[in-house]
Design an enzyme around this catalytic site. Structure first.
Site, PDB file in Angstrom:
ATOM      1  N   LYS A 228       0.838  -1.203   0.000  1.00  0.00           N
ATOM      2  CA  LYS A 228       0.000   0.000   0.000  1.00  0.00           C
ATOM      3  C   LYS A 228       0.878   1.259   0.000  1.00  0.00           C
ATOM      4  O   LYS A 228       0.612   2.234  -0.664  1.00  0.00           O
ATOM      5  CB  LYS A 228      -0.845  -0.034   1.275  1.00  0.00           C
ATOM      6  CG  LYS A 228      -2.065   0.831   1.276  1.00  0.00           C
ATOM      7  CD  LYS A 228      -2.929   0.423   2.489  1.00  0.00           C
ATOM      8  CE  LYS A 228      -3.879   1.516   2.921  1.00  0.00           C
ATOM      9  NZ  LYS A 228      -4.469   1.175   4.235  1.00  0.00           N
TER      10      LYS A 228
ATOM     11  N   LYS B  44      12.764  -2.262   1.674  1.00  0.00           N
ATOM     12  CA  LYS B  44      11.368  -1.823   1.641  1.00  0.00           C
ATOM     13  C   LYS B  44      11.358  -0.334   1.352  1.00  0.00           C
ATOM     14  O   LYS B  44      12.019   0.438   2.050  1.00  0.00           O
ATOM     15  CB  LYS B  44      10.685  -2.103   2.984  1.00  0.00           C
ATOM     16  CG  LYS B  44       9.209  -1.753   2.993  1.00  0.00           C
ATOM     17  CD  LYS B  44       8.666  -1.660   4.403  1.00  0.00           C
ATOM     18  CE  LYS B  44       8.232  -2.985   4.923  1.00  0.00           C
ATOM     19  NZ  LYS B  44       6.815  -3.278   4.567  1.00  0.00           N
TER      20      LYS B  44
ATOM     21  N   LEU C 251      16.051  -4.428   5.391  1.00  0.00           N
ATOM     22  CA  LEU C 251      15.533  -5.551   6.187  1.00  0.00           C
ATOM     23  C   LEU C 251      16.258  -6.850   5.866  1.00  0.00           C
ATOM     24  O   LEU C 251      16.800  -7.019   4.773  1.00  0.00           O
ATOM     25  CB  LEU C 251      14.035  -5.725   5.892  1.00  0.00           C
ATOM     26  CG  LEU C 251      13.140  -4.552   6.281  1.00  0.00           C
ATOM     27  CD1 LEU C 251      11.768  -4.692   5.656  1.00  0.00           C
ATOM     28  CD2 LEU C 251      13.029  -4.443   7.800  1.00  0.00           C
TER      29      LEU C 251
ATOM     30  N   TYR D 148      16.701 -10.554   4.666  1.00  0.00           N
ATOM     31  CA  TYR D 148      16.033 -11.306   3.603  1.00  0.00           C
ATOM     32  C   TYR D 148      15.717 -12.695   4.117  1.00  0.00           C
ATOM     33  O   TYR D 148      16.608 -13.403   4.603  1.00  0.00           O
ATOM     34  CB  TYR D 148      16.930 -11.407   2.368  1.00  0.00           C
ATOM     35  CG  TYR D 148      16.349 -12.290   1.271  1.00  0.00           C
ATOM     36  CD1 TYR D 148      17.025 -13.429   0.835  1.00  0.00           C
ATOM     37  CD2 TYR D 148      15.114 -12.001   0.701  1.00  0.00           C
ATOM     38  CE1 TYR D 148      16.480 -14.246  -0.149  1.00  0.00           C
ATOM     39  CE2 TYR D 148      14.568 -12.797  -0.290  1.00  0.00           C
ATOM     40  CZ  TYR D 148      15.247 -13.921  -0.706  1.00  0.00           C
ATOM     41  OH  TYR D 148      14.715 -14.730  -1.673  1.00  0.00           O
ATOM     42  N   ALA D 149      14.427 -13.070   4.062  1.00  0.00           N
ATOM     43  CA  ALA D 149      13.995 -14.419   4.471  1.00  0.00           C
ATOM     44  C   ALA D 149      13.795 -15.226   3.185  1.00  0.00           C
ATOM     45  O   ALA D 149      12.921 -14.923   2.380  1.00  0.00           O
ATOM     46  CB  ALA D 149      12.698 -14.329   5.256  1.00  0.00           C
TER      47      ALA D 149
ATOM     48  N   ASP E  65       0.930  -7.785  15.477  1.00  0.00           N
ATOM     49  CA  ASP E  65       0.120  -8.039  14.281  1.00  0.00           C
ATOM     50  C   ASP E  65       0.410  -9.402  13.659  1.00  0.00           C
ATOM     51  O   ASP E  65       0.794  -9.507  12.510  1.00  0.00           O
ATOM     52  CB  ASP E  65       0.368  -6.923  13.252  1.00  0.00           C
ATOM     53  CG  ASP E  65      -0.720  -6.933  12.186  1.00  0.00           C
ATOM     54  OD1 ASP E  65      -0.570  -6.253  11.170  1.00  0.00           O
ATOM     55  OD2 ASP E  65      -1.701  -7.668  12.377  1.00  0.00           O
TER      56      ASP E  65
ATOM     57  N   ASP F 286       7.067  -7.405  10.869  1.00  0.00           N
ATOM     58  CA  ASP F 286       5.863  -6.634  11.138  1.00  0.00           C
ATOM     59  C   ASP F 286       5.591  -5.654  10.011  1.00  0.00           C
ATOM     60  O   ASP F 286       6.127  -4.563  10.011  1.00  0.00           O
ATOM     61  CB  ASP F 286       6.024  -5.897  12.468  1.00  0.00           C
ATOM     62  CG  ASP F 286       4.668  -5.393  12.900  1.00  0.00           C
ATOM     63  OD1 ASP F 286       3.685  -5.879  12.319  1.00  0.00           O
ATOM     64  OD2 ASP F 286       4.587  -4.545  13.782  1.00  0.00           O
TER      65      ASP F 286
HETATM   66  C1  LIG Z   1      10.933  -8.169   4.054  1.00  0.00           C
HETATM   67  C2  LIG Z   1      11.371  -9.495   3.482  1.00  0.00           C
HETATM   68  C3  LIG Z   1      10.731 -10.255   2.535  1.00  0.00           C
HETATM   69  C4  LIG Z   1      11.535 -11.380   2.353  1.00  0.00           C
HETATM   70  N1  LIG Z   1      11.379 -12.469   1.526  1.00  0.00           N
HETATM   71  C5  LIG Z   1      10.328 -12.676   0.662  1.00  0.00           C
HETATM   72  N2  LIG Z   1       9.288 -11.841   0.674  1.00  0.00           N
HETATM   73  C6  LIG Z   1       8.255 -12.080  -0.150  1.00  0.00           C
HETATM   74  C7  LIG Z   1       7.144 -11.157  -0.125  1.00  0.00           C
HETATM   75  C8  LIG Z   1       7.257  -9.980   0.509  1.00  0.00           C
HETATM   76  C9  LIG Z   1       6.168  -8.998   0.485  1.00  0.00           C
HETATM   77  C10 LIG Z   1       6.468  -7.687   0.787  1.00  0.00           C
HETATM   78  C11 LIG Z   1       5.465  -6.711   0.749  1.00  0.00           C
HETATM   79  C12 LIG Z   1       4.162  -7.049   0.433  1.00  0.00           C
HETATM   80  C13 LIG Z   1       3.871  -8.382   0.147  1.00  0.00           C
HETATM   81  C14 LIG Z   1       4.854  -9.365   0.176  1.00  0.00           C
HETATM   82  N3  LIG Z   1       8.175 -13.119  -0.975  1.00  0.00           N
HETATM   83  C15 LIG Z   1       9.199 -13.993  -1.024  1.00  0.00           C
HETATM   84  C16 LIG Z   1       9.121 -15.100  -1.883  1.00  0.00           C
HETATM   85  C17 LIG Z   1      10.175 -16.010  -1.933  1.00  0.00           C
HETATM   86  N4  LIG Z   1      10.080 -17.125  -2.733  1.00  0.00           N
HETATM   87  C18 LIG Z   1      11.192 -18.054  -2.797  1.00  0.00           C
HETATM   88  C19 LIG Z   1      10.648 -19.451  -2.656  1.00  0.00           C
HETATM   89  N5  LIG Z   1       9.658 -19.698  -3.711  1.00  0.00           N
HETATM   90  C20 LIG Z   1       9.237 -21.066  -3.706  1.00  0.00           C
HETATM   91  C21 LIG Z   1       8.517 -18.786  -3.550  1.00  0.00           C
HETATM   92  C22 LIG Z   1       8.966 -17.346  -3.650  1.00  0.00           C
HETATM   93  C23 LIG Z   1      11.309 -15.810  -1.138  1.00  0.00           C
HETATM   94  C24 LIG Z   1      11.379 -14.729  -0.287  1.00  0.00           C
HETATM   95  C25 LIG Z   1      10.328 -13.811  -0.213  1.00  0.00           C
HETATM   96  N6  LIG Z   1      12.574 -11.287   3.173  1.00  0.00           N
HETATM   97  N7  LIG Z   1      12.480 -10.136   3.859  1.00  0.00           N
END
Ligand SMILES: Cc1cc(Nc2nc(/C=C/c3ccccc3)nc3cc(N4CCN(C)CC4)ccc23)n[nH]1
Length: 281
Positions: free
Chosen positions: A21, A40, A88, A90-91, A134, A152
């Protein structure tokens, strides 16, 4: 590196991870160290229009101070004249919400390991007087060791396919006292942990209903149906978290000692990374 003031040219931008958003999240890499982060980007104009500058500032101050393996790190932030950038952690495995949608529901060991991780993150947050982070699967990310990381997206960043965006965000995770507009304290997080536990085991939240009024009613009277495949120990734990009276909810420290957690999520255990490619034969 916390002293250094960062700027956009320090990073190479990668693919957008999600659109929100108030701005988008991009994969990014710090040029010198090659360290991968999630950047972000928030638009100042939209934050000013929504009059949430103070909320963003508070979220940033809190998140920068929190240091816990189950809480997504914020390494720092910077801004230019139009945008604010949050650096941030990265996950690697994305949002728990998507993993859950992929496999419909989790087995007990997987669900218990995520509940354990979240209970640890919340115990840490409460020790720092931070509440109501949240909790919902959209805000929980999964790291490279398949560990849960509480992230968050406080300013309601909408993931593209999130199905539960009612007018003010999903009601599913609201506790009775919040639904009734009473002041909420840290016990709301214990309630949400119970809601999450149910959703991970069943694949849908316990108070899901056709409209928000029905959801409100189910929450206030704790109207829950447990499918037959839910074990007695899991039911016992959820029954002690989903209690109307906040004072009577099981303390987080006890959650970590509960038999269902101890038997299904022993210390250090994590779910397998399902998309780990089978060894080439
Ligand atoms: C802050 C952050 C995000 C993050 N990692 C990921 N965020 C988001 C989606 C994020 C997002 C952000 C804003 C609004 C909606 C979604 N999607 C991700 C999708 C990922 N994959 C890798 C594995 N695949 C099978 C599916 C797609 C990996 C990391 C992701 N690490 N740190």
């Amino acid at each position: 590196d916390k002293k250094k003031s960062w700027m956009l040219t320090d990073f190479e931008l990668g693919r957008p991870l999600g659109k929100g958003k108030f701005g988008n999240v991009y994969l990014a890499r710090e040029k010198e160290s090659h360290y991968v982060v999630a950047l972000k980007v928030l638009f100042k104009s939209q934050i000013q229009d929504a009059e949430i500058e103070h909320q963003v500032r508070r979220e940033v101050e809190i998140q920068c101070r929190l240091r816990h393996p189950n809480i997504l790190r914020m390494y720092g932030y910077f801004h230019d004249e139009k945008r604010i950038y949050l650096i941030l952690e990265y996950a690697k495995h994305g949002a728990l919400y998507h993993l859950l949608k992929q496999c419909k529901r989790f087995d007990e060991k997987t669900a218990a390991s995520y509940v354990r991780d979240l209970a640890k993150a919340l115990l840490y947050c409460h020790s720092k007087k931070v509440i109501h982070r949240d909790i919902k699967p959209e805000n929980l990310l999964i790291g490279h060791k398949m560990e849960l990381k509480m992230a968050d997206f406080g300013w309601s960043v909408h993931s593209p396919s999130s199905r539960r965006m009612t007018l003010c965000g999903t009601l599913d995770y609201l506790s009775p006292e919040m639904v009734e507009g009473k002041p909420h304290n840290y016990a709301v997080d214990i309630w949400s942990l119970g809601v999450l536990c149910y959703e991970l085991l069943v694949g849908m939240p316990p108070f899901d209903a056709i409209d928000s009024h029905q959801t409100y009613k189910k929450i206030r009277y704790v109207i829950i149906k447990y499918p037959a495949f839910i074990s007695e120990k899991a039911k016992d734990l959820m029954g002690k978290l989903l209690v109307v009276n906040p004072e009577q909810r099981m303390p987080l420290a006890n959650v970590l000692q509960h038999p269902w957690i101890v038997e299904n999520a022993p210390e250090g255990s994590h779910p397998p990374a399902n998309n780990s490619h089978p060894p080439a034969n």
